[in-house]
Write an enzyme that holds these catalytic residues in place. Structure first.
Site, PDB file in Angstrom:
ATOM      1  N   ASN A   1       2.672   3.234   2.018  1.00  0.00           N
ATOM      2  CA  ASN A   1       1.356   3.952   2.670  1.00  0.00           C
ATOM      3  C   ASN A   1       1.910   4.161   4.111  1.00  0.00           C
ATOM      4  O   ASN A   1       1.828   3.184   4.871  1.00  0.00           O
ATOM      5  CB  ASN A   1       0.145   3.116   2.506  1.00  0.00           C
ATOM      6  CG  ASN A   1      -1.003   3.631   3.238  1.00  0.00           C
ATOM      7  OD1 ASN A   1      -1.071   4.880   3.734  1.00  0.00           O
ATOM      8  ND2 ASN A   1      -2.059   2.915   3.208  1.00  0.00           N
ATOM      9  N   TRP A   2       2.083   5.474   4.502  1.00  0.00           N
ATOM     10  CA  TRP A   2       2.303   5.718   5.762  1.00  0.00           C
ATOM     11  C   TRP A   2       1.242   5.787   6.760  1.00  0.00           C
ATOM     12  O   TRP A   2       1.198   6.220   7.798  1.00  0.00           O
ATOM     13  CB  TRP A   2       3.341   7.245   5.907  1.00  0.00           C
ATOM     14  CG  TRP A   2       4.790   6.744   5.513  1.00  0.00           C
ATOM     15  CD1 TRP A   2       5.129   5.686   4.694  1.00  0.00           C
ATOM     16  CD2 TRP A   2       5.844   7.643   5.657  1.00  0.00           C
ATOM     17  NE1 TRP A   2       6.844   5.766   4.607  1.00  0.00           N
ATOM     18  CE2 TRP A   2       6.916   7.081   5.233  1.00  0.00           C
ATOM     19  CE3 TRP A   2       5.942   8.821   6.307  1.00  0.00           C
ATOM     20  CZ2 TRP A   2       8.445   7.603   5.273  1.00  0.00           C
ATOM     21  CZ3 TRP A   2       7.419   9.470   6.399  1.00  0.00           C
ATOM     22  CH2 TRP A   2       8.322   8.712   5.838  1.00  0.00           C
ATOM     23  N   LYS A   3       0.040   6.017   6.062  1.00  0.00           N
ATOM     24  CA  LYS A   3      -1.357   6.169   6.959  1.00  0.00           C
ATOM     25  C   LYS A   3      -1.235   7.439   7.924  1.00  0.00           C
ATOM     26  O   LYS A   3      -0.387   8.382   7.483  1.00  0.00           O
ATOM     27  CB  LYS A   3      -1.580   4.846   7.650  1.00  0.00           C
ATOM     28  CG  LYS A   3      -1.389   3.756   6.799  1.00  0.00           C
ATOM     29  CD  LYS A   3      -1.986   2.401   7.408  1.00  0.00           C
ATOM     30  CE  LYS A   3      -2.102   1.197   6.230  1.00  0.00           C
ATOM     31  NZ  LYS A   3      -2.512   0.013   6.780  1.00  0.00           N
TER      32      LYS A   3
ATOM     33  N   HIS B   1      -8.670   2.991  -0.363  1.00  0.00           N
ATOM     34  CA  HIS B   1      -8.091   2.015   0.827  1.00  0.00           C
ATOM     35  C   HIS B   1      -9.206   1.541   1.738  1.00  0.00           C
ATOM     36  O   HIS B   1     -10.296   2.091   2.081  1.00  0.00           O
ATOM     37  CB  HIS B   1      -7.096   2.694   1.584  1.00  0.00           C
ATOM     38  CG  HIS B   1      -6.231   1.770   2.464  1.00  0.00           C
ATOM     39  ND1 HIS B   1      -6.887   1.285   3.639  1.00  0.00           N
ATOM     40  CD2 HIS B   1      -4.993   1.314   2.322  1.00  0.00           C
ATOM     41  CE1 HIS B   1      -5.822   0.495   4.224  1.00  0.00           C
ATOM     42  NE2 HIS B   1      -4.817   0.619   3.301  1.00  0.00           N
TER      43      HIS B   1
ATOM     44  N   GLU C   1      -9.335   1.158   4.743  1.00  0.00           N
ATOM     45  CA  GLU C   1      -9.598   1.690   5.945  1.00  0.00           C
ATOM     46  C   GLU C   1     -10.366   2.831   5.678  1.00  0.00           C
ATOM     47  O   GLU C   1     -11.287   3.411   6.656  1.00  0.00           O
ATOM     48  CB  GLU C   1      -8.129   2.356   6.645  1.00  0.00           C
ATOM     49  CG  GLU C   1      -7.643   1.153   7.399  1.00  0.00           C
ATOM     50  CD  GLU C   1      -6.046   1.172   7.417  1.00  0.00           C
ATOM     51  OE1 GLU C   1      -5.537   2.274   7.106  1.00  0.00           O
ATOM     52  OE2 GLU C   1      -5.419   0.133   7.548  1.00  0.00           O
TER      53      GLU C   1
ATOM     54  N   GLU D   1      -5.681  -5.668  -1.442  1.00  0.00           N
ATOM     55  CA  GLU D   1      -5.467  -5.877  -0.330  1.00  0.00           C
ATOM     56  C   GLU D   1      -6.665  -6.523   0.568  1.00  0.00           C
ATOM     57  O   GLU D   1      -7.471  -5.753   0.976  1.00  0.00           O
ATOM     58  CB  GLU D   1      -5.352  -4.244   0.339  1.00  0.00           C
ATOM     59  CG  GLU D   1      -4.085  -3.540  -0.315  1.00  0.00           C
ATOM     60  CD  GLU D   1      -3.618  -2.462   0.377  1.00  0.00           C
ATOM     61  OE1 GLU D   1      -2.328  -2.425   0.813  1.00  0.00           O
ATOM     62  OE2 GLU D   1      -4.347  -1.491   0.795  1.00  0.00           O
TER      63      GLU D   1
ATOM     64  N   GLY E   1      -2.075  -5.031   8.381  1.00  0.00           N
ATOM     65  CA  GLY E   1      -1.768  -4.784   9.650  1.00  0.00           C
ATOM     66  C   GLY E   1      -1.888  -5.877  10.556  1.00  0.00           C
ATOM     67  O   GLY E   1      -1.861  -5.619  11.842  1.00  0.00           O
TER      68      GLY E   1
ATOM     69  N   SER F   1       0.444  -6.775   5.129  1.00  0.00           N
ATOM     70  CA  SER F   1       1.467  -7.310   5.834  1.00  0.00           C
ATOM     71  C   SER F   1       2.697  -7.870   5.135  1.00  0.00           C
ATOM     72  O   SER F   1       3.252  -8.942   5.121  1.00  0.00           O
ATOM     73  CB  SER F   1       0.963  -8.458   6.693  1.00  0.00           C
ATOM     74  OG  SER F   1       0.033  -7.898   7.701  1.00  0.00           O
TER      75      SER F   1
ATOM     76  N   GLY G   1       2.280  -1.151   4.277  1.00  0.00           N
ATOM     77  CA  GLY G   1       2.148  -0.099   5.154  1.00  0.00           C
ATOM     78  C   GLY G   1       3.041  -0.041   6.472  1.00  0.00           C
ATOM     79  O   GLY G   1       4.169   0.802   6.155  1.00  0.00           O
ATOM     80  N   GLY G   2       3.123  -0.542   7.329  1.00  0.00           N
ATOM     81  CA  GLY G   2       3.742  -0.697   8.595  1.00  0.00           C
ATOM     82  C   GLY G   2       5.343  -0.923   8.199  1.00  0.00           C
ATOM     83  O   GLY G   2       6.292  -0.137   8.784  1.00  0.00           O
TER      84      GLY G   2
HETATM   85  P1  PGA Z   1       0.257  -3.301   5.979  1.00  0.00           P
HETATM   86  O1  PGA Z   1      -0.620  -2.133   5.413  1.00  0.00           O
HETATM   87  O2  PGA Z   1       1.446  -3.368   5.127  1.00  0.00           O
HETATM   88  O3  PGA Z   1       0.747  -2.636   7.447  1.00  0.00           O
HETATM   89  O4  PGA Z   1      -0.415  -4.502   6.344  1.00  0.00           O
HETATM   90  C1  PGA Z   1      -0.947  -2.445   4.087  1.00  0.00           C
HETATM   91  C2  PGA Z   1      -1.780  -1.466   3.467  1.00  0.00           C
HETATM   92  O5  PGA Z   1      -2.931  -0.928   4.279  1.00  0.00           O
HETATM   93  O6  PGA Z   1      -1.660  -0.658   2.581  1.00  0.00           O
END
Ligand code: PGA
Length: 248
Positions: free
Chosen positions: A9-11, A92, A94, A162, A168, A208, A229-230
């Protein structure tokens, strides 16, 4: 057994120049594991074209519940599919927090995704406060019941657990914490569609996930992969996670 999946997930990260990173990620040997990249909407069409003849599929990070109409700034599931993408992340945390998306709204988006032929990657997870109060299983069970409309199967649905406090933050849930929730989600799906069909729906952990903890997470029972994500933004970071999944 559900298929193994590493989804990135590149956000809100990535410009045209980042497409070269996607090409590098596509070079990582994933054996039988599936790899999905979910870039920002601006990169969905070029990335889908770029990766067309590779083992990496693409997905959007959101879609609208309606097929078309006066919804400025929104993208429909049909438009996502039209880029060549096969997946869409929905629910998600967010988007639940930044955009006020409730499980009811998410369920409508999932239906729209299914109608467009997309596989929905449906996210759920508790906040730190909810975990501290011992509400984790109640919260994720309610999110599962509310966010997934009737009709899920291994072709149209992936569930991603998640924990909000792990996204994050560099804090990962422990194997025991992950195993407990994934077992509850598998049971919840079994109640809905039967134990056999429930076994085939991929359950991903997210929050994470990094190269250094991937092996331990993939060893947890009922974990079929990760939503990253990251650490999905570069081949240097995502490659070892894909490799760990393929070897698990
Ligand atoms: P993260 O994000 O790996 O940066 O913690 C995961 C996500 O939000 O899907």
């Amino acid at each position: 057994m559900a298929r193994k999946i590493a989804a990135g997930n590149w956000k809100m990260n990535g410009l045209q120049a980042s497409l070269s990173e996607a090409a590098e990620i596509a070079k990582v040997d994933c054996a039988e594991a599936g790899v999905i990249l979910c870039p920002p909407a601006t990169l969905l069409a070029p990335m889908s074209t770029l990766l067309r003849n590779t083992h990496v599929d693409t997905g959007a990070q959101n879609c609208h519940a309606q097929a078309s109409g006066a919804h400025t700034g929104e993208i429909s599931a049909g438009m996502v599919a039209d880029t060549g993408a096969k997946y869409v992340i929905l629910g998600h945390s967010e988007r639940r927090s930044d955009n006020g998306e409730t499980s009811e709204i998410i369920s409508k988006k999932v239906k729209a995704a299914w109608e467009a032929g997309l596989t929905a990657i449906i996210c759920l997870g508790e906040t730190e406060d909810e975990r501290d109060k011992g509400m984790t299983l109640d919260v994720v069970s309610a999110q599962l019941a509310g966010s997934v409309p009737d009709g899920e199967n291994d072709g149209n649905t992936i569930i991603a657990y998640e924990p909000v406090w792990a996204i994050g933050t560099g804090r990962t849930a422990t194997p025991d914490e992950i195993g407990e929730v994934h077992a509850a989600l598998r049971d919840g799906l079994a109640d809905r569609i039967g134990a056999h069909a429930a076994m085939d729906i991929p359950l991903l952990y997210g929050g994470s996930v990094k190269a250094k903890n991937a092996k331990e997470i993939f060893a947890v029972s009922d974990v079929d992969g990760a939503l990253v994500g990251g650490a999905s933004l570069t081949a240097a970071d995502f490659g070892p996670i894909i490799t760990a999944l393929a070897a698990s």
